[in-house]
Design an enzyme around this catalytic site. Sequence first.
Site, short mmCIF file in Angstrom:
data_model
loop_
_atom_site.label_atom_id
_atom_site.label_comp_id
_atom_site.label_asym_id
_atom_site.label_seq_id
_atom_site.Cartn_x
_atom_site.Cartn_y
_atom_site.Cartn_z
N SER A 1 43.95 35.04 42.66
CA SER A 1 43.31 36.29 43.07
C SER A 1 41.87 36.05 43.49
O SER A 1 41.26 35.03 43.17
CB SER A 1 43.33 37.30 41.92
OG SER A 1 42.43 36.89 40.90
N ASP B 1 45.79 36.58 46.29
CA ASP B 1 46.11 37.91 45.78
C ASP B 1 44.89 38.83 45.76
O ASP B 1 43.77 38.40 45.45
CB ASP B 1 46.67 37.77 44.36
CG ASP B 1 47.36 39.02 43.86
OD1 ASP B 1 47.98 39.72 44.67
OD2 ASP B 1 47.28 39.28 42.64
N HIS B 2 45.12 40.10 46.05
CA HIS B 2 44.09 41.14 45.99
C HIS B 2 42.78 40.69 46.65
O HIS B 2 41.71 40.73 46.04
CB HIS B 2 43.83 41.56 44.54
CG HIS B 2 44.86 42.53 44.03
ND1 HIS B 2 44.91 43.84 44.45
CD2 HIS B 2 45.87 42.36 43.15
CE1 HIS B 2 45.92 44.45 43.84
NE2 HIS B 2 46.52 43.58 43.06
N ASP C 1 43.79 43.57 50.42
CA ASP C 1 43.59 44.76 49.60
C ASP C 1 42.42 45.59 50.13
O ASP C 1 41.26 45.38 49.78
CB ASP C 1 43.32 44.35 48.15
CG ASP C 1 43.30 45.54 47.21
OD1 ASP C 1 43.42 46.68 47.70
OD2 ASP C 1 43.16 45.33 45.99
N GLU D 1 48.78 47.36 50.26
CA GLU D 1 49.15 48.55 49.51
C GLU D 1 48.37 49.76 50.01
O GLU D 1 47.29 49.62 50.60
CB GLU D 1 48.90 48.36 48.01
CG GLU D 1 47.45 48.28 47.61
CD GLU D 1 47.27 48.14 46.10
OE1 GLU D 1 46.20 48.52 45.60
OE2 GLU D 1 48.18 47.62 45.42
N HIS E 1 47.94 47.93 36.33
CA HIS E 1 47.38 46.61 36.04
C HIS E 1 46.84 46.53 34.62
O HIS E 1 46.44 47.53 34.02
CB HIS E 1 46.24 46.31 37.02
CG HIS E 1 46.70 46.05 38.41
ND1 HIS E 1 46.34 46.84 39.48
CD2 HIS E 1 47.50 45.08 38.93
CE1 HIS E 1 46.90 46.37 40.59
NE2 HIS E 1 47.60 45.30 40.28
N HIS F 1 53.36 45.47 41.25
CA HIS F 1 52.18 44.97 40.55
C HIS F 1 52.20 45.52 39.13
O HIS F 1 52.87 46.50 38.83
CB HIS F 1 50.91 45.41 41.26
CG HIS F 1 50.65 44.70 42.55
ND1 HIS F 1 49.39 44.45 43.03
CD2 HIS F 1 51.49 44.19 43.48
CE1 HIS F 1 49.46 43.83 44.18
NE2 HIS F 1 50.73 43.67 44.49
N VAL G 1 53.13 39.02 37.93
CA VAL G 1 52.84 38.93 36.49
C VAL G 1 51.52 38.20 36.30
O VAL G 1 51.35 37.09 36.81
CB VAL G 1 53.96 38.18 35.75
CG1 VAL G 1 53.64 38.08 34.26
CG2 VAL G 1 55.31 38.87 35.95
N THR H 1 48.70 39.55 33.41
CA THR H 1 48.17 39.81 32.08
C THR H 1 49.01 39.17 30.99
O THR H 1 48.48 38.68 29.98
CB THR H 1 48.08 41.33 31.84
OG1 THR H 1 47.22 41.90 32.84
CG2 THR H 1 47.53 41.65 30.47
#
Length: 282
Positions: free
Chosen positions: A50, A84-85, A106, A136, A178, A206, A229, A231
């Site tokens: 990320s 990611d993001h 993002d 998104e 999240h 997500h 996945v 956290t």
Amino acid sequence: MPLTTTAELVGAAAGSGRAVLAFNVVTLEQLGGVLAGAERAGHPVVLQVSENAVAFHGGRVGPLAAACRVAAEESAVAASLHLDHATDLDLVAGAAAHGFSSVMVDASRLPHDENVAVTARAARELHDQGLFVEAELGEVGGKDGAHAPGVRTDPGEAAAFVAATGVDALAVAVGSSHAMATRTARLDHDLVARLHAAVPVPLVLHGSSGVPPEDLRRAVAAGMTKVNVGTLLGLAFTAAVRDRLSADPSATDPRRYLREAREAVAEAVAQTLADVHADPAS
């Protein structure tokens, strides 16, 4: 084995009505744990880095991306590398040079029209480089973001967003959020099915760490293709370190506790893969 692409993994999952799991990695120990768990379970994975992880590494994406590439190439399972993001368009523009085959652009915190414009422009540029693009909705799904508690993605708005931006996959809000530390989220499976019918690209979930295994399986059966996945790995990693240091407060060699943290991540990954790929009726 050779680094594969996210497009290949997502395409294969979509074609078989199954899902590919994507795991966020921040450290080398997490990276090793993800691939060890994937090898135990015998399933391919997407390795996700990320923008926040890049910031943690001083804003330098190269070292962690290089480690992911080499580790994937030496793994017995297929793996791809995903950014990611990403909100930093300079980071997005350099993704291919670092081995990423896909990017989650993002722009969801921007007003809807700006989100569409930024995402569409980034998608065109990334497609020119052969990359797979995920995105998104933002304010259309709710002012606090697409994955705020209670927010749900509207199928018609989702289809219009994909048509306007040309993205290859869409992250949707169907009940997860999240950074959940407990698996108490309840997904709207009817909505997943309606989104799957309305949106012509694979759907991405997500916040999957907060979703019980049976809900994940039902979501995949209803049309979810990529399951993210993050956290869950942090919880396993941190608990293992905490337990080890509590049992041995004099420990100073990081190998003594990071080995156990890596193993905890491997166990979490293997179990999550087994959960998602189990028979939905089980």
